[in-house]
Write a protein that holds these residues in place. Structure first.
Motif, short mmCIF file in Angstrom:
data_model
loop_
_atom_site.label_atom_id
_atom_site.label_comp_id
_atom_site.label_asym_id
_atom_site.label_seq_id
_atom_site.Cartn_x
_atom_site.Cartn_y
_atom_site.Cartn_z
N UNK A 48 35.23 39.97 36.15
CA UNK A 48 35.67 38.55 34.68
C UNK A 48 34.52 39.14 33.96
N UNK A 49 33.44 38.94 33.99
CA UNK A 49 32.67 39.15 33.04
C UNK A 49 32.49 40.15 32.49
N UNK A 50 32.18 41.61 32.82
CA UNK A 50 32.76 42.99 32.70
C UNK A 50 33.94 42.52 31.79
N UNK A 51 34.44 42.68 31.79
CA UNK A 51 36.28 42.34 31.01
C UNK A 51 35.59 41.01 29.72
N UNK A 52 35.42 40.10 29.89
CA UNK A 52 35.09 39.30 28.74
C UNK A 52 34.16 39.67 27.83
N UNK A 53 33.30 40.57 28.11
CA UNK A 53 31.88 41.16 27.42
C UNK A 53 32.53 42.21 26.10
N UNK A 54 33.15 43.35 27.09
CA UNK A 54 34.60 44.32 26.50
C UNK A 54 35.34 43.87 26.01
N UNK A 55 36.33 43.13 25.41
CA UNK A 55 36.50 41.82 25.22
C UNK A 55 36.49 41.15 24.20
N UNK A 56 34.60 40.83 24.18
CA UNK A 56 34.58 39.84 23.46
C UNK A 56 34.33 41.33 21.93
N UNK B 161 53.62 47.16 37.30
CA UNK B 161 52.35 47.97 36.29
C UNK B 161 51.49 45.54 36.52
N UNK B 162 51.91 45.17 37.77
CA UNK B 162 51.22 44.37 37.20
C UNK B 162 49.80 44.01 36.90
N UNK B 163 48.87 44.57 38.05
CA UNK B 163 47.91 44.48 38.23
C UNK B 163 46.90 45.28 37.20
N UNK B 164 47.73 46.59 36.39
CA UNK B 164 47.25 47.11 35.25
C UNK B 164 47.14 45.92 34.54
N UNK B 165 48.33 45.12 34.30
CA UNK B 165 48.56 43.81 32.61
C UNK B 165 47.24 43.26 33.41
N UNK B 166 47.47 42.73 34.39
CA UNK B 166 46.61 41.93 34.29
C UNK B 166 44.89 41.86 34.13
N UNK B 167 44.41 43.39 35.02
CA UNK B 167 42.78 43.85 34.16
C UNK B 167 42.87 44.03 33.07
N UNK B 168 44.02 44.85 32.36
CA UNK B 168 43.83 44.68 31.18
C UNK B 168 42.60 43.30 29.96
#
Length: 381
Positions: A253-261, A291-298
């Motif tokens: 989750x932190x990796x995803x948030x950092x990238x999105x920010x 493609x639910x897993x890919x959508x949520x992972x994005x």
């Protein structure tokens, strides 16, 4: 006046951690007691009675050990939950309030600042009522004119503590004048997060999939430790392994948030107008799309939320185009409609005007055009 919250990582001592755990438990206890009394009162009189945390302090003396404002805020939370359930003005009503579970409920409480009871000390510690000075990483120092309103203490599933401090400040007008020609359109893409009107792709990182093997291994080990009885007391080794699994989830989750920010800040700094589609990401992640897993992972929905407030802070424009706008079916050059593009397997559009282009980039260009048209209409009115 405007409000802004900054979330700091906290490092409490063992004694402070115990006090945090007591406060979490007391808040949950008070919430459940008030909800129970409201339900019983309704059964007896047909009306929901007004209840306060002070009612229970004689029967449960340990409630006096924790911050009284934390308990009072739980009363406010319960009142808001009932208001959201029975309010006639809300289009979508929430369900009836539920009892909080020690196992599944979020561990957090909120306390208010009363004449300096909540304060940032020497940019090293955060002062809290009944707790004292808690060591924290003050990665962002607020302006001197900002006033502390409240603080929310929380413990994540991996055991880490955070303190979110809410500040109030004078909302000054940003003098920046946006250039409406400096615009970009974004079209959602399950592979790459988005494609913009210039043909650039957002990111190819799939953080959940990248850590999938490590997570699966840790979860298998946890499963083997779990006893056969449902209510069996968990061993210390089980708790340690559960903490490891939660730590992997938090890292993803932190990796995803950092990238999105980082991406949202780059877009907000570079462009003055950003046009997007108002998609329902929850509906798109169901099994029907495959493609639910890919959508949520994005995390595309989080990206849009970040863009909205970051552009607003910079006095720029964030335009949402209706989700039913046929952006993928219209040729951006001649305007011809291509119904065959409803088939998601077709990844390129070939038009009679001679245009051959990626469906995602074509959609992003159409979203940009429609967004600028909506912006012009708003300016006229």
């Amino acid at each position: 006046m405007a409000n802004r919250a900054i979330k700091y990582r906290a490092y409490p001592t063992t004694k402070q951690s115990v006090m945090f755990a007591k406060t979490f438990g007391c808040c949950r206890k008070v919430y459940n007691l008030m909800l129970s009394d409201k339900i019983e009162g309704y059964k007896a009189t047909g009306k929901f009675p007004t209840v306060t945390p002070a009612k229970y302090k004689n029967d449960y003396p340990y409630l006096r050990e924790v911050d009284s404002l934390a308990l009072a805020n739980k009363q406010m939370d319960l009142q808001e939950a009932f208001h959201n359930t029975f309010s006639k003005s809300r289009k979508k009503k929430n369900g009836f309030p539920k009892f909080k579970s020690a196992k599944h409920s979020r561990k957090s409480y909120t306390t208010n600042n009363q004449k300096g009871t909540v304060a940032i000390i020497d940019n090293k510690c955060i002062k809290l009522p009944k707790i004292g000075k808690v060591k924290a990483v003050i990665h962002r120092v607020p302006d001197d004119s900002w006033t502390i309103k409240s603080a929310t203490v929380s413990q994540e599933s991996d055991g880490k503590y955070y303190i979110s401090v809410l500040f109030e400040f004078e909302n000054t007008v940003n003098p920046y004048v946006a250039d409406k020609t400096n615009a970009i359109g974004l079209d959602y893409a399950s592979d790459g997060l988005y494609v913009d009107s210039n043909g650039n792709t957002g990111t190819n990182h799939k953080y959940y999939r990248e850590s999938h093997n490590k997570l699966a291994k840790a979860q298998r080990k946890l499963s083997r430790m779990q006893g056969s009885k449902k209510h069996e007391v968990k061993s210390n080794n089980y708790i340690k392994q559960l903490r490891k699994v939660n730590k992997i989830h938090r890292h993803i989750a932190n990796q995803r948030l950092d990238n999105l920010h980082k991406m949202s800040t780059e877009i907000a700094n570079q462009y003055d107008v950003v046009c997007v589609e108002s998609l329902n990401m929850k509906a798109m992640s169901n099994k029907g799309f495959g493609n639910g897993k890919a959508t949520l992972d994005n995390g595309y929905g989080m990206l849009l939320s970040m863009l909205e407030y970051k552009l607003s802070d910079r006095n720029k424009y964030f335009i949402k185009v209706d989700k039913w706008f046929p952006s993928s079916q219209i040729c951006h050059c001649c305007g011809m409609l291509h119904p065959e593009m409803k088939n998601l397997a077709i990844r390129k559009m070939t038009c009679n005007c001679g245009l051959t282009i990626s469906r995602d980039q074509n959609a992003a260009i159409n979203i940009l055009k429609e967004g600028l048209r909506l912006l012009t209409e708003v300016a006229r009115n």
